[in-house]
Design an enzyme around this catalytic site. Structure first.
Site, PDB file in Angstrom:
ATOM      1  N   ASP A   1       0.868  -1.175   0.000  1.00  0.00           N
ATOM      2  CA  ASP A   1       0.000   0.000   0.000  1.00  0.00           C
ATOM      3  C   ASP A   1       0.908   1.230   0.000  1.00  0.00           C
ATOM      4  OD1 ASP A   1       0.972   0.292   2.528  1.00  0.00           O
ATOM      5  OD2 ASP A   1      -0.914  -0.095   3.554  1.00  0.00           O
ATOM      6  N   SER A   2       0.313   2.415  -0.031  1.00  0.00           N
ATOM      7  CA  SER A   2       1.118   3.631  -0.208  1.00  0.00           C
ATOM      8  C   SER A   2       1.500   4.273   1.114  1.00  0.00           C
ATOM      9  CB  SER A   2       0.301   4.643  -0.993  1.00  0.00           C
ATOM     10  OG  SER A   2      -0.812   5.037  -0.202  1.00  0.00           O
ATOM     11  N   GLY A   3       0.866   3.837   2.194  1.00  0.00           N
ATOM     12  CA  GLY A   3       1.068   4.496   3.484  1.00  0.00           C
ATOM     13  C   GLY A   3       0.003   5.538   3.779  1.00  0.00           C
TER      14      GLY A   3
ATOM     15  N   PHE B   1      -3.287   5.316   4.064  1.00  0.00           N
ATOM     16  CA  PHE B   1      -4.299   4.929   5.039  1.00  0.00           C
ATOM     17  C   PHE B   1      -3.788   5.118   6.466  1.00  0.00           C
ATOM     18  CE2 PHE B   1      -6.447   1.835   7.765  1.00  0.00           C
ATOM     19  CZ  PHE B   1      -7.755   2.258   7.580  1.00  0.00           C
TER      20      PHE B   1
ATOM     21  N   ASP C   1      -3.093   8.114  -1.642  1.00  0.00           N
ATOM     22  CA  ASP C   1      -4.404   8.758  -1.739  1.00  0.00           C
ATOM     23  C   ASP C   1      -4.729   9.415  -0.414  1.00  0.00           C
ATOM     24  OD1 ASP C   1      -4.620   6.360  -0.360  1.00  0.00           O
ATOM     25  OD2 ASP C   1      -6.691   6.009  -0.971  1.00  0.00           O
TER      26      ASP C   1
ATOM     27  N   GLY D   1     -11.429   3.895   0.610  1.00  0.00           N
ATOM     28  CA  GLY D   1     -12.354   4.697   1.405  1.00  0.00           C
ATOM     29  C   GLY D   1     -13.635   3.996   1.790  1.00  0.00           C
TER      30      GLY D   1
ATOM     31  N   ASP E   1      -7.890  -7.659   0.868  1.00  0.00           N
ATOM     32  CA  ASP E   1      -6.965  -7.859   1.977  1.00  0.00           C
ATOM     33  C   ASP E   1      -7.699  -7.490   3.244  1.00  0.00           C
ATOM     34  OD1 ASP E   1      -6.674  -4.802   1.423  1.00  0.00           O
ATOM     35  OD2 ASP E   1      -5.784  -5.126   3.388  1.00  0.00           O
TER      36      ASP E   1
ATOM     37  N   CYS F   1     -12.558 -29.028   7.398  1.00  0.00           N
ATOM     38  CA  CYS F   1     -11.337 -28.294   7.016  1.00  0.00           C
ATOM     39  C   CYS F   1     -10.126 -29.222   7.101  1.00  0.00           C
ATOM     40  CB  CYS F   1     -11.147 -27.111   7.962  1.00  0.00           C
ATOM     41  SG  CYS F   1      -9.646 -26.167   7.639  1.00  0.00           S
TER      42      CYS F   1
ATOM     43  N   CYS G   1      -6.897 -28.084   7.206  1.00  0.00           N
ATOM     44  CA  CYS G   1      -5.694 -27.331   7.571  1.00  0.00           C
ATOM     45  C   CYS G   1      -4.943 -28.071   8.687  1.00  0.00           C
ATOM     46  CB  CYS G   1      -6.046 -25.906   8.000  1.00  0.00           C
ATOM     47  SG  CYS G   1      -6.609 -25.746   9.699  1.00  0.00           S
TER      48      CYS G   1
ATOM     49  N   CYS H   1      -6.799 -28.188  12.097  1.00  0.00           N
ATOM     50  CA  CYS H   1      -7.956 -29.080  12.167  1.00  0.00           C
ATOM     51  C   CYS H   1      -7.542 -30.547  12.077  1.00  0.00           C
ATOM     52  CB  CYS H   1      -8.950 -28.724  11.065  1.00  0.00           C
ATOM     53  SG  CYS H   1      -9.686 -27.100  11.326  1.00  0.00           S
TER      54      CYS H   1
ATOM     55  N   HIS I   1      -5.911 -21.664  10.773  1.00  0.00           N
ATOM     56  CA  HIS I   1      -7.202 -22.168  10.306  1.00  0.00           C
ATOM     57  C   HIS I   1      -7.999 -21.072   9.583  1.00  0.00           C
ATOM     58  CE1 HIS I   1     -11.194 -23.846  10.100  1.00  0.00           C
ATOM     59  NE2 HIS I   1     -11.605 -22.712  10.642  1.00  0.00           N
TER      60      HIS I   1
HETATM   61 ZN   LIG Z   1      -8.878 -25.707   9.731  1.00  0.00          ZN
END
Ligand SMILES: [Zn+2]
Length: 683
Positions: free
Chosen positions: A94-96, A98, A148, A217, A267, A305, A307, A310, A336
């Site tokens: 990002d540009s910084g 925010f 921005d 925004g 994100d 799941c 992962c 799990c 997870h």
């Molecule tokens: Zn999981």
């Protein structure tokens, strides 16, 4: 020629969802895609290996933080962020902007950029389009964002337009600074919640040679309904052949809604942040691992799941780690949650290719907002802890989640029973009214007092949320930039506040001098003199005619069942007359048909409010017809009730207010008034 070579691969029938792919120097990315946030060149608590195992493909890093520490020289010496953190996939920075505009602290902004002091070592910095691009070049990210100016999405038209124009000039400077360097660059569409501005911004940026376009925004103060509406509105004006990125959004349901509206990239810190608090998303709803129901639970966290978490650990072990505040608990739950997000993105992409996205969307809309239905929370009325203190007709009750509320013993009614009281106050009243943005002066002569009515002071959750919002705006903007505010609280029985104030250990929002001074003196004034909080002790109906007309009403008395008098059409009509000619807005937790019809018959324009936790809907009412977009301060999108609601009302058991005479004439006249309300478009 685009540096990313984005290919639109498939468009979903019946939806604007799309699947695509683009190429960076560090490999191909398939969209829709979720990018974990690696603020400090690390995703909190994750290794590069654990990230890859969850399915992460692109990381986001924060230019602002990396500029201050370790600084550009380190990246230049160590060969960029990929080598520095040993991540060989694509990185977006990002540009910084925010951080500069949203973090507390001093900054001075002008055409050139923003000057601020480093929180690390106190050095002075200039963040300008050129210095931001230079830093992103040093970091060596694959995709750069332009600098921005971020403002609250609730900002008025003039403020939003000025920020948008500046963002456009900065966008051109950023492109010039990047020159023919190899890094891709995205422009950012601004314009807050103003249709005209969003359209102008999208059209302007589309003409510049960007490799992708972002929607900035949003997720900064607007309602969910507004976020969805503006996302869909903006993507309509974006070219099909560039990737689209919705910055900082969001929860799984937010992402689903945005993909449905044509967004490709996301994100958000939520998967990691919720994990830190012991909360996970799962195939059977959102689970809070802090709850005692998991203490002996041998099951996997989410049987659906695959992962690492799990496959390896029981809920009992994860519950234990969370309760003991162990780092491993955060890591395992975040692992997870990340896997859950990436799987959601893959499922959506597959559904787009299969031509079944619309059905998937309709199904997931309800699935993604489910609570823990294997272990539903026990209703609070049954969890009364007899050792907790009481005063008069009130006692303190604690929810399974650990927060405390005040209960009226005679009615059993709990104030803010479904959420942490301060969360509900923030969401339902402070955020939804756009308070932070409306407290900012729009010019030197804008010094009118901002009046809020707080009807039903209770334990002061709502009033303190407003007061703390004022203090935040004051800290960020300085006293000269803030409108004076008058907070007018009404309460017939001060025992709830007395009880809560005496036991402030249960009520974090009361650890402040103001509520105690209010109880003692009936009034509190902020040290700057810019905020006055006054208490009107007695019957609201007798007290309100002598007070200043409000712009915003937090309407939070006990329910119709417990206190019917305050929900009658006559009362709303008197309030509306008192507010005129101000375009007052009323926010309330109730979405009952009887409440809405009472407001309509009093002449209010009535719409859906945000949902808060288990409350699916709340109500917003405007004393005057809501203005068109872009007119004046605080002009926001209001989702007015329409034909569908009217049809439900005609069939409803609660069609007429209890206070209405039961004669045919009275009923016919009442029905005509509702049917003829201008909000339903028939005069
Ligand atoms: Zn999981």
């Amino acid at each position: 020629m685009s540096r990313l070579n984005f290919k639109l691969e498939q468009q979903a029938p019946g939806s604007r969802a799309r699947a695509g792919s683009f190429t960076t120097a560090h490999g191909e990315v398939r969209t829709p895609v979720f990018m974990p946030v690696g603020t400090q060149a690390t995703v909190k608590g994750q290794t590069v290996e654990s990230l890859k195992a969850t399915g992460a493909r692109v990381l986001l890093a924060n230019t602002y933080h990396l500029m201050l520490r370790p600084g550009p020289a380190v990246f230049e010496k160590l060969g960029g962020i990929h080598r520095f953190m040993n991540w060989d996939g694509p990185v977006l920075t990002d540009s910084g902007g925010f951080q500069i505009f949203s973090l507390p602290g001093e900054r001075a902004m002008n055409e050139e950029g923003a000057r601020f002091k480093s929180y690390v070592d106190g050095t002075n910095y200039l963040l300008s389009p050129e210095t931001s691009v230079a830093m992103q070049r040093a970091i060596g990210s694959d995709i750069n964002m332009v600098l921005d100016q971020c403002i609250p999405s609730t900002a008025g038209f003039a403020e939003a337009e000025a920020a948008m124009r500046l963002t456009h000039r900065w966008a051109e400077r950023s492109l010039r600074a990047r020159g023919d360097g190899p890094q891709a660059m995205f422009g950012i569409v601004q314009g807050a919640c103003h249709h005209d501005l969003r359209k102008t911004s999208a059209a302007y940026l589309t003409k510049l040679p960007f490799d992708g376009l972002a929607i900035g925004g949003l997720a900064v103060g607007e309602t969910h309904a507004e976020r969805y509406e503006f996302t869909g509105f903006v993507t309509d004006f974006l070219p099909a052949n560039l990737p689209r990125y919705l910055m900082g959004v969001g929860t799984p349901i937010d992402i689903l809604e945005a993909v449905h509206r044509g967004v490709d990239m996301f994100d958000c810190i939520i998967p990691s942040q919720l994990a830190q608090r012991g909360t996970v998303f799962s195939s059977h709803g959102k689970l809070r691992l802090t709850r005692a129901c998991y203490k002996f639970d041998e099951a996997a966290l989410d049987a659906a799941c695959d992962c690492h978490t799990c496959k390896t650990f029981s809920r009992a072990y994860l519950h234990h780690l969370v309760k003991a505040d162990e780092l491993l608990g955060w890591h395992l739950l975040a692992t997870h949650n990340m896997a859950y997000y990436h799987r959601l993105m893959r499922e959506m992409r597959a559904a787009i290719f299969a031509g079944t996205f619309l059905a998937y969307y309709e199904r997931q809309r309800t699935e993604l907002v489910r609570a823990d239905d294997e272990n539903p929370s026990v209703p609070q009325k049954r969890t009364r802890a007899p050792t907790l203190p009481r005063l008069g007709d009130y006692d303190i009750v604690k929810a399974a989640e650990g927060f405390a509320s005040i209960r009226q013993i005679s009615s059993g009614e709990v104030m803010h029973s479904v959420n942490r009281p301060s969360d509900e106050a923030d969401r339902l009243y402070v955020e939804q009214s756009g308070l932070a943005g409306r407290l900012v002066r729009q010019g030197d002569d804008d010094d009118g007092e901002f009046v809020i009515w707080d009807v039903g002071l209770g334990a002061a959750s709502n009033a303190m949320a407003a007061l703390q919002c004022f203090e935040r705006v004051l800290a960020e903007r300085g006293a000269a930039a803030v409108r004076p505010m008058r907070l007018v609280s009404f309460e017939i029985d001060l025992d709830p506040l007395r009880l809560a104030a005496k036991h402030a250990q249960f009520f974090p929002h009361l650890r402040h001098g103001a509520p105690h001074a209010l109880l003692a003196n009936g009034r509190w004034t902020h040290p700057t003199g810019r905020l006055v909080w006054e208490l009107h002790h007695g019957d609201f109906l007798e007290k309100f005619p002598a007070t200043a007309a409000p712009e915003v009403i937090f309407y939070d008395p006990f329910s119709m069942k417990t206190d019917g008098a305050l929900w009658r059409p006559e009362v709303f009509a008197r309030m509306r007359a008192h507010c005129a000619p101000k375009p007052a807005e009323l926010f309330t937790y109730s979405s009952a048909t009887a409440v809405r019809v009472a407001l309509l018959s009093a002449g209010f324009y009535v719409g859906d409010g945000v949902s808060t936790g288990p409350r699916a809907a709340t109500t917003v009412a405007a004393a005057l017809r809501p203005q068109g977009q872009g007119e004046g301060r605080g002009a926001r999108v209001m989702k007015l009730l329409g034909e569908e609601w009217l049809a439900r009302w005609r069939r409803s058991d609660a069609k007429f207010p209890a206070s209405l005479a039961t004669t045919e004439e009275a009923r016919a006249e009442f029905s005509a008034r509702i049917e003829g309300h201008p909000q339903f478009g028939r005069r």
